[in-house]
Design an enzyme around this catalytic site. Structure first.
Site, PDB file in Angstrom:
ATOM      1  N   GLU A  86     -20.423   1.008 -17.928  1.00 20.61           N
ATOM      2  CA  GLU A  86     -20.720  -0.216 -17.187  1.00 20.61           C
ATOM      3  C   GLU A  86     -21.778   0.036 -16.131  1.00 20.61           C
ATOM      4  O   GLU A  86     -21.825   1.101 -15.522  1.00 20.61           O
ATOM      5  CB  GLU A  86     -19.432  -0.762 -16.548  1.00 20.61           C
ATOM      6  CG  GLU A  86     -18.462  -1.247 -17.611  1.00 20.61           C
ATOM      7  CD  GLU A  86     -17.098  -1.653 -17.088  1.00 20.61           C
ATOM      8  OE1 GLU A  86     -16.268  -2.066 -17.903  1.00 20.61           O
ATOM      9  OE2 GLU A  86     -16.846  -1.556 -15.883  1.00 20.61           O
ATOM     10  N   CYS A 124      -9.294  11.130  -9.885  1.00 19.16           N
ATOM     11  CA  CYS A 124      -8.851  10.680  -8.560  1.00 19.16           C
ATOM     12  C   CYS A 124      -7.740   9.637  -8.763  1.00 19.16           C
ATOM     13  O   CYS A 124      -7.832   8.797  -9.660  1.00 19.16           O
ATOM     14  CB  CYS A 124     -10.018  10.074  -7.776  1.00 19.16           C
ATOM     15  SG  CYS A 124     -11.337  11.275  -7.499  1.00 19.16           S
ATOM     16  N   GLU A 171     -18.908  11.296 -12.330  1.00 19.44           N
ATOM     17  CA  GLU A 171     -19.242  12.094 -11.146  1.00 19.44           C
ATOM     18  C   GLU A 171     -20.672  12.618 -11.353  1.00 19.44           C
ATOM     19  O   GLU A 171     -20.892  13.532 -12.167  1.00 19.44           O
ATOM     20  CB  GLU A 171     -18.216  13.238 -11.007  1.00 19.44           C
ATOM     21  CG  GLU A 171     -18.598  14.361 -10.056  1.00 19.44           C
ATOM     22  CD  GLU A 171     -19.013  13.901  -8.657  1.00 19.44           C
ATOM     23  OE1 GLU A 171     -18.278  13.135  -8.022  1.00 19.44           O
ATOM     24  OE2 GLU A 171     -20.097  14.309  -8.218  1.00 19.44           O
ATOM     25  N   SER A 225     -17.749  10.944  -0.978  1.00 19.84           N
ATOM     26  CA  SER A 225     -16.507  10.166  -1.066  1.00 19.84           C
ATOM     27  C   SER A 225     -15.400  10.991  -0.420  1.00 19.84           C
ATOM     28  O   SER A 225     -14.738  11.778  -1.083  1.00 19.84           O
ATOM     29  CB  SER A 225     -16.173   9.891  -2.535  1.00 19.84           C
ATOM     30  OG  SER A 225     -17.104   8.989  -3.068  1.00 19.84           O
ATOM     31  N   ASN A 301      -9.458  -1.196  -3.941  1.00 17.56           N
ATOM     32  CA  ASN A 301      -9.448  -2.299  -4.905  1.00 17.56           C
ATOM     33  C   ASN A 301      -8.392  -2.020  -5.964  1.00 17.56           C
ATOM     34  O   ASN A 301      -8.505  -1.037  -6.689  1.00 17.56           O
ATOM     35  CB  ASN A 301     -10.805  -2.421  -5.601  1.00 17.56           C
ATOM     36  CG  ASN A 301     -11.870  -2.908  -4.645  1.00 17.56           C
ATOM     37  OD1 ASN A 301     -11.597  -3.710  -3.770  1.00 17.56           O
ATOM     38  ND2 ASN A 301     -13.088  -2.404  -4.808  1.00 17.56           N
ATOM     39  N   CYS A 344     -15.904  -1.372  -6.816  1.00 13.18           N
ATOM     40  CA  CYS A 344     -15.750   0.079  -6.814  1.00 13.18           C
ATOM     41  C   CYS A 344     -14.409   0.480  -7.417  1.00 13.18           C
ATOM     42  O   CYS A 344     -13.370  -0.063  -7.046  1.00 13.18           O
ATOM     43  CB  CYS A 344     -15.741   0.606  -5.393  1.00 13.18           C
ATOM     44  SG  CYS A 344     -17.291   0.479  -4.597  1.00 13.18           S
TER      45      CYS A 344
HETATM   46  N1  SAH Z   1     -17.727   9.874  -8.771  1.00 11.56           N
HETATM   47  C1  SAH Z   1     -18.493   9.489  -7.656  1.00 11.56           C
HETATM   48  C2  SAH Z   1     -19.239   8.199  -7.840  1.00 11.56           C
HETATM   49  C3  SAH Z   1     -18.538   7.110  -8.563  1.00 11.56           C
HETATM   50  S1  SAH Z   1     -17.118   6.446  -7.755  1.00 11.56           S
HETATM   51  C4  SAH Z   1     -17.659   9.445  -6.413  1.00 11.56           C
HETATM   52  O1  SAH Z   1     -16.442   9.511  -6.497  1.00 11.56           O
HETATM   53  O2  SAH Z   1     -18.250   9.378  -5.342  1.00 11.56           O
HETATM   54  C5  SAH Z   1     -17.924   5.396  -6.570  1.00 11.56           C
HETATM   55  C6  SAH Z   1     -17.066   4.988  -5.373  1.00 11.56           C
HETATM   56  O3  SAH Z   1     -16.007   4.121  -5.770  1.00 11.56           O
HETATM   57  C7  SAH Z   1     -16.449   6.158  -4.682  1.00 11.56           C
HETATM   58  O4  SAH Z   1     -16.639   6.119  -3.287  1.00 11.56           O
HETATM   59  C8  SAH Z   1     -15.007   5.971  -5.029  1.00 11.56           C
HETATM   60  O5  SAH Z   1     -14.212   6.587  -4.124  1.00 11.56           O
HETATM   61  C9  SAH Z   1     -14.882   4.466  -5.023  1.00 11.56           C
HETATM   62  N2  SAH Z   1     -13.645   4.001  -5.652  1.00 11.56           N
HETATM   63  C10 SAH Z   1     -13.013   4.538  -6.709  1.00 11.56           C
HETATM   64  N3  SAH Z   1     -11.867   3.852  -6.972  1.00 11.56           N
HETATM   65  C11 SAH Z   1     -11.795   2.849  -6.084  1.00 11.56           C
HETATM   66  C12 SAH Z   1     -10.865   1.777  -5.883  1.00 11.56           C
HETATM   67  N4  SAH Z   1      -9.789   1.610  -6.641  1.00 11.56           N
HETATM   68  N5  SAH Z   1     -11.122   0.919  -4.857  1.00 11.56           N
HETATM   69  C13 SAH Z   1     -12.225   1.054  -4.106  1.00 11.56           C
HETATM   70  N6  SAH Z   1     -13.135   2.022  -4.263  1.00 11.56           N
HETATM   71  C14 SAH Z   1     -12.933   2.934  -5.233  1.00 11.56           C
HETATM   72 FE1  SF4 Z   2     -13.057  10.199  -8.670  1.00 11.43          FE
HETATM   73 FE2  SF4 Z   2     -15.536   9.121  -8.631  1.00 11.43          FE
HETATM   74 FE3  SF4 Z   2     -14.516  10.186 -10.873  1.00 11.43          FE
HETATM   75 FE4  SF4 Z   2     -13.497   7.920  -9.961  1.00 11.43          FE
HETATM   76  S1  SF4 Z   2     -15.563   8.222 -10.698  1.00 11.43           S
HETATM   77  S2  SF4 Z   2     -12.334   9.706 -10.746  1.00 11.43           S
HETATM   78  S3  SF4 Z   2     -13.680   8.249  -7.742  1.00 11.43           S
HETATM   79  S4  SF4 Z   2     -14.966  11.280  -8.981  1.00 11.43           S
END
Ligand code: SAH
Ligand code: SF4
Length: 378
Positions: A86, A124, A171, A225, A301, A344
């Protein structure tokens, strides 16, 4: 056949004769968004035929899109092996005052949120993308092509400035070589011309690659993050923390070159009763002392099956004001695209089970994007 979008300008210049053909092609593909090697007026028919046999341009196909009530557009990008990721376009309305003419000018800032992997290895606990695991890395061309197709579909002229955040699926620093190559291709002034300083790489904290990215010294922006101020909580939220803990991230960030006008962005996902206490805010401000940092607070979210709760607005505001009172810039991220699961952490890369995909594809080419254009102007 290799994707054209995976080639840097200098690589193409070495492959093509005469050399200037590379710049001509960059112009067609990145400024005019040409999706094939047909009818390129300054390139001969025979040459176009050769190019068709050497390079592909159907790297990414936008097979679906949804527009949210706040004008966030979520695209479903299909890769050649059928997998999907996406990509999201966030449109922020801005009002600027023209001091000379004393009137308000309406403008907009467009940010593309780009995916770098199909899925993610980091798992995560609050993230929809992490739930399903990792399938594969995107190639540099697949990263670049998302930007091209989005600009094309949104009918954005070549001069329309957009910002890029690598905050879609995956990531980015776990796909280091392809990511950094894509960032350079996207920045090339003969192509998309989106400068490094307009591109932000967001990472969950892969310390060795933060250091590597810093050593490249390209001017790309860094977002961390962080989400937690103690290793015990961060271990739970971001399992990668067990390998690279908070101190190791902070040490790496301190070595990262920062443009004088910019700062390192710390993203802090706020979860009700987990990390929304004023004590967390205090610890965060101590952790960031000595770093040119700005903090972006993100409301958690929810998504179906998620195990955390959204914090209250009061808790968010209280957190923000504490950070601000310590002299650190802090803002609350507006969650855009919530109603279409484009916010996000809500990106899952699911194919829409629509029997009329062919129809939808045609629609993408026609009315739907007129609607976007109209909404952007109104
Ligand atoms: N993997 C990278 C980039 C993609 S995630 C990273 O983790 O930084 C992009 C952002 O979305 C990150 O700051 C992540 O923590 C946030 N994010 C992930 N799950 C989320 C959720 N359920 N609600 C709000 N933000 C979220
Ligand atoms: Fe964690 Fe970013 Fe990967 Fe989601 S996309 S699992 S927030 S590292």
């Amino acid at each position: 056949m290799d994707s054209f979008y995976s080639y840097s300008l200098s690589e193409l210049e070495q492959l093509l004769t005469p050399k200037f053909k590379a710049k001509q092609l960059y112009n067609w593909i990145y400024k005019k968004y040409k999706p094939n090697f047909n009818n390129m007026s300054n390139i001969s028919v025979q040459e176009c035929r050769k190019l068709r046999h050497s390079y592909s341009l159907d790297t990414v196909t936008m097979i679906d899109s949804q527009i949210s009530s706040d004008n966030t557009i979520k695209f479903l990008a299909q890769l050649k092996d059928g997998l999907v990721v996406e990509s999201v376009a966030l449109i922020m309305a801005e009002k600027k005052v023209d001091e000379v003419k004393q009137r308000v000018i309406r403008s907009e800032q467009i940010t593309f949120c780009i995916s770098t992997q199909v899925g993610c290895k980091m798992a995560c606990s609050f993230c929809k993308t992490g739930e399903a695991g990792w399938t594969r890395d995107l190639s540099a061309g697949e990263i670049v092509a998302q930007v091209v197709r989005m600009k094309e579909h949104m009918r954005l002229g070549e001069k329309k400035m957009v910002n890029i955040v690598y905050m879609g699926m995956g990531e980015p620093l776990d796909n280091f070589d392809n990511l950094t190559k894509a960032v350079d291709i996207i920045a090339d002034s003969y192509g998309l011309d989106i400068a490094h300083r307009r591109q932000t790489v967001s990472t969950s904290g892969l310390t060795p690659n933060i250091l590597k990215l810093g050593e490249l010294n390209t001017g790309v922006q860094l977002a961390i993050s962080l989400h937690a101020v103690t290793d015990s909580l961060r271990d739970e939220l971001v399992p990668l923390n067990k390998a690279y803990n908070i101190n190791s991230i902070i040490d790496a960030v301190k070595k990262f070159p920062v443009d004088r006008r910019k700062k390192i962005l710390f993203e802090y996902l706020v979860i009700k009763d987990k990390n929304d206490d004023i004590e967390d805010a205090k610890k965060l401000s101590v952790l960031l002392s000595g770093i040119d940092a700005k903090v972006n607070l993100i409301y958690f979210n929810p998504f179906p099956g998620s195990m955390y709760e959204r914090p209250t607005q009061k808790a968010m505001e209280r957190f923000k004001f504490y950070i601000l009172s310590r002299g650190i810039f802090c803002s609350i991220r507006q969650s855009k695209g919530l109603d279409i699961m484009a916010a996000c952490g809500q990106l899952a890369g699911k194919k829409v089970a629509s029997p009329s995909m062919h129809e939808r594809r045609k629609e993408i080419g026609r009315g739907f994007y007129k609607e976007i254009a109209q909404r952007r102007q109104s």
